[in-house]
Design a protein around this motif. Structure first.
Motif, PDB file in Angstrom:
ATOM      1  N   MET A 149       0.826  -1.206   0.000  1.00 34.67           N
ATOM      2  CA  MET A 149       0.000   0.000   0.000  1.00 34.67           C
ATOM      3  C   MET A 149       0.861   1.257   0.000  1.00 34.67           C
ATOM      4  O   MET A 149       0.645   2.177  -0.794  1.00 34.67           O
ATOM      5  CB  MET A 149      -0.897  -0.027   1.253  1.00 34.67           C
TER       6      MET A 149
ATOM      7  N   ALA B 145       3.922   1.449  -0.952  1.00 34.67           N
ATOM      8  CA  ALA B 145       4.624   1.501  -2.238  1.00 34.67           C
ATOM      9  C   ALA B 145       3.719   2.078  -3.314  1.00 34.67           C
ATOM     10  O   ALA B 145       4.146   2.908  -4.126  1.00 34.67           O
ATOM     11  CB  ALA B 145       5.094   0.101  -2.624  1.00 34.67           C
ATOM     12  N   PHE B 146       2.457   1.655  -3.302  1.00 33.94           N
ATOM     13  CA  PHE B 146       1.519   2.164  -4.302  1.00 33.94           C
ATOM     14  C   PHE B 146       1.361   3.674  -4.172  1.00 33.94           C
ATOM     15  O   PHE B 146       1.450   4.416  -5.165  1.00 33.94           O
ATOM     16  CB  PHE B 146       0.163   1.455  -4.120  1.00 33.94           C
TER      17      PHE B 146
ATOM     18  N   PHE C 157       3.417   5.731  -2.797  1.00 34.09           N
ATOM     19  CA  PHE C 157       4.668   6.417  -3.135  1.00 34.09           C
ATOM     20  C   PHE C 157       4.816   6.591  -4.637  1.00 34.09           C
ATOM     21  O   PHE C 157       5.097   7.688  -5.122  1.00 34.09           O
ATOM     22  CB  PHE C 157       5.870   5.644  -2.593  1.00 34.09           C
ATOM     23  N   PHE C 158       4.620   5.485  -5.375  1.00 31.74           N
ATOM     24  CA  PHE C 158       4.839   5.589  -6.821  1.00 31.74           C
ATOM     25  C   PHE C 158       3.812   6.516  -7.460  1.00 31.74           C
ATOM     26  O   PHE C 158       4.137   7.268  -8.391  1.00 31.74           O
ATOM     27  CB  PHE C 158       4.815   4.212  -7.467  1.00 31.74           C
TER      28      PHE C 158
ATOM     29  N   ALA D  90       4.936  10.073  -6.476  1.00 29.91           N
ATOM     30  CA  ALA D  90       6.181  10.454  -7.149  1.00 29.91           C
ATOM     31  C   ALA D  90       5.922  10.722  -8.626  1.00 29.91           C
ATOM     32  O   ALA D  90       6.420  11.709  -9.197  1.00 29.91           O
ATOM     33  CB  ALA D  90       7.217   9.344  -6.982  1.00 29.91           C
TER      34      ALA D  90
ATOM     35  N   ALA E  19       4.184  14.004  -8.951  1.00 26.26           N
ATOM     36  CA  ALA E  19       5.097  15.132  -8.720  1.00 26.26           C
ATOM     37  C   ALA E  19       5.969  15.373  -9.942  1.00 26.26           C
ATOM     38  O   ALA E  19       6.160  16.526 -10.367  1.00 26.26           O
ATOM     39  CB  ALA E  19       5.967  14.849  -7.493  1.00 26.26           C
ATOM     40  N   LEU E  20       6.487  14.292 -10.536  1.00 30.95           N
ATOM     41  CA  LEU E  20       7.390  14.471 -11.677  1.00 30.95           C
ATOM     42  C   LEU E  20       6.626  14.951 -12.910  1.00 30.95           C
ATOM     43  O   LEU E  20       7.117  15.812 -13.654  1.00 30.95           O
ATOM     44  CB  LEU E  20       8.114  13.163 -11.976  1.00 30.95           C
TER      45      LEU E  20
ATOM     46  N   LEU F  48       4.318  12.898  -0.262  1.00 35.70           N
ATOM     47  CA  LEU F  48       5.605  12.262   0.018  1.00 35.70           C
ATOM     48  C   LEU F  48       6.083  12.611   1.432  1.00 35.70           C
ATOM     49  O   LEU F  48       6.688  11.775   2.117  1.00 35.70           O
ATOM     50  CB  LEU F  48       6.640  12.693  -1.020  1.00 35.70           C
TER      51      LEU F  48
ATOM     52  N   LEU G  34       4.481  10.333   3.815  1.00 37.93           N
ATOM     53  CA  LEU G  34       5.066   8.998   3.824  1.00 37.93           C
ATOM     54  C   LEU G  34       6.353   8.951   4.639  1.00 37.93           C
ATOM     55  O   LEU G  34       6.789   7.886   5.048  1.00 37.93           O
ATOM     56  CB  LEU G  34       5.360   8.537   2.391  1.00 37.93           C
TER      57      LEU G  34
END
Lengths: 183, 106
Positions: free
Chosen positions: A1, A3-4, A6-7, A10, A13-14, A43, A46
């Motif tokens: 969860m 990890a999901f 976060f990706f 991220a 954001a990018l 982020l 997290l």
């Protein structure tokens, strides 16, 4: 969860950061900036920085971006800018420098970002009977960083006075327009 | 390996921060609208903030988060003064692109 989340954050954001750089219209850039700032707030969450996530959304994504949009509307620069460069090789040179910069940071990440010992008197993020995140930040802010904290008050006063002085019209009262500086 | 089995370490955050910083730096170098250049500077500041928070987690010390506070204050002051400068420039020049600001050009 985690990890999901976060990706997802991220990537948002990018993508937002790329949107800020690539959007032709400054208003679109400002909206992409909001996306990036909110994603960075996620982020922060997290990494156990709850207070900073709230401050990020309140101060950055609201106040500062509203100020940006306000100036964009005030100046009427919400039109696309011309993309031809005065120096023809500026854009490739910028990309090359950016890649060099990224490689530098990543090399540093591989070699020098191995973290050492933290200070013995530091307040940890969890445990130790210091209460929640807000209480921990406040404890460090008003003890170890008290001098810096007081100095920020001076900085803000200087910034406000400077902004007022810069933004007002020059002192004449006769209604004459400002001098046009011709290039 | 499914996504849920991934362990997110502090290094992931540092890589994201590095990418954000690079995108912001390239934006400052390529864009000509002063306001957008300013937003790219904000991106770079945010990348550094993310680095501070990641290190605060890695070192288990809340001081890194306090530093981000000061960065936020400096960023707010910078935006106030910077936008005032842009308004002052625009009032004189009717343009807000970096190419127009060549009064000191030799």
């Amino acid at each position: 969860m985690i990890a999901f989340v976060f990706f997802l954050a991220a990537a948002a954001a990018l993508v937002g950061a790329l949107g800020v750089v690539l959007a032709r219209n400054p208003v679109h850039s400002a909206l992409f900036l909001v996306q990036t700032l909110v994603s960075v707030a996620v982020l922060f969450l997290l990494r156990d920085a709850e207070l900073l996530a709230a401050v990020q959304v309140i101060v950055y994504a609201s106040a500062i971006v509203v100020l940006f949009v306000f100036v964009i509307m005030l100046l009427g620069v919400d039109r696309a800018e011309s993309m031809e460069d005065r120096i023809p090789y500026q854009r490739p040179a910028a990309f090359a420098l950016g890649i060099v910069l990224l490689l530098e940071i990543l090399v540093l990440a591989g070699h020098e970002w191995a973290t050492g010992q933290h200070t013995a008197r530091g307040v940890p993020l969890h445990g130790g009977g210091f209460g929640g995140n807000v209480e921990r930040v406040a404890r460090v802010l008003f003890t170890d960083f008290l001098w810096a904290f007081e100095t920020t008050a001076v900085l803000l006063v200087i910034a406000v006075v400077g902004a007022v002085v810069l933004a007002r019209r020059s002192g004449r009262r006769d209604g004459a327009p400002d001098d046009e500086v011709t290039a | 390996m499914t996504l849920a089995a991934y362990t997110i370490t502090d290094t992931y955050f540092l890589v994201v921060a590095a990418l954000l910083f690079t995108i912001g730096a390239v934006g400052v170098l390529t864009r000509k609208n002063v306001l957008v250049m300013f937003m790219c500077v904000e991106l770079m500041l945010n990348a550094v903030n993310l680095t501070f928070v990641a290190f605060a987690h890695a070192l288990d010390d809340v001081a890194g988060q306090v530093i981000v506070f000061f960065t936020l204050v400096v960023a707010a002051a910078e935006v106030a003064v910077g936008l005032a400068i842009i308004v002052a420039i625009f009032r004189r020049r009717r343009h807000a692109t970096a190419d127009d600001l060549d009064a000191l050009k030799g």
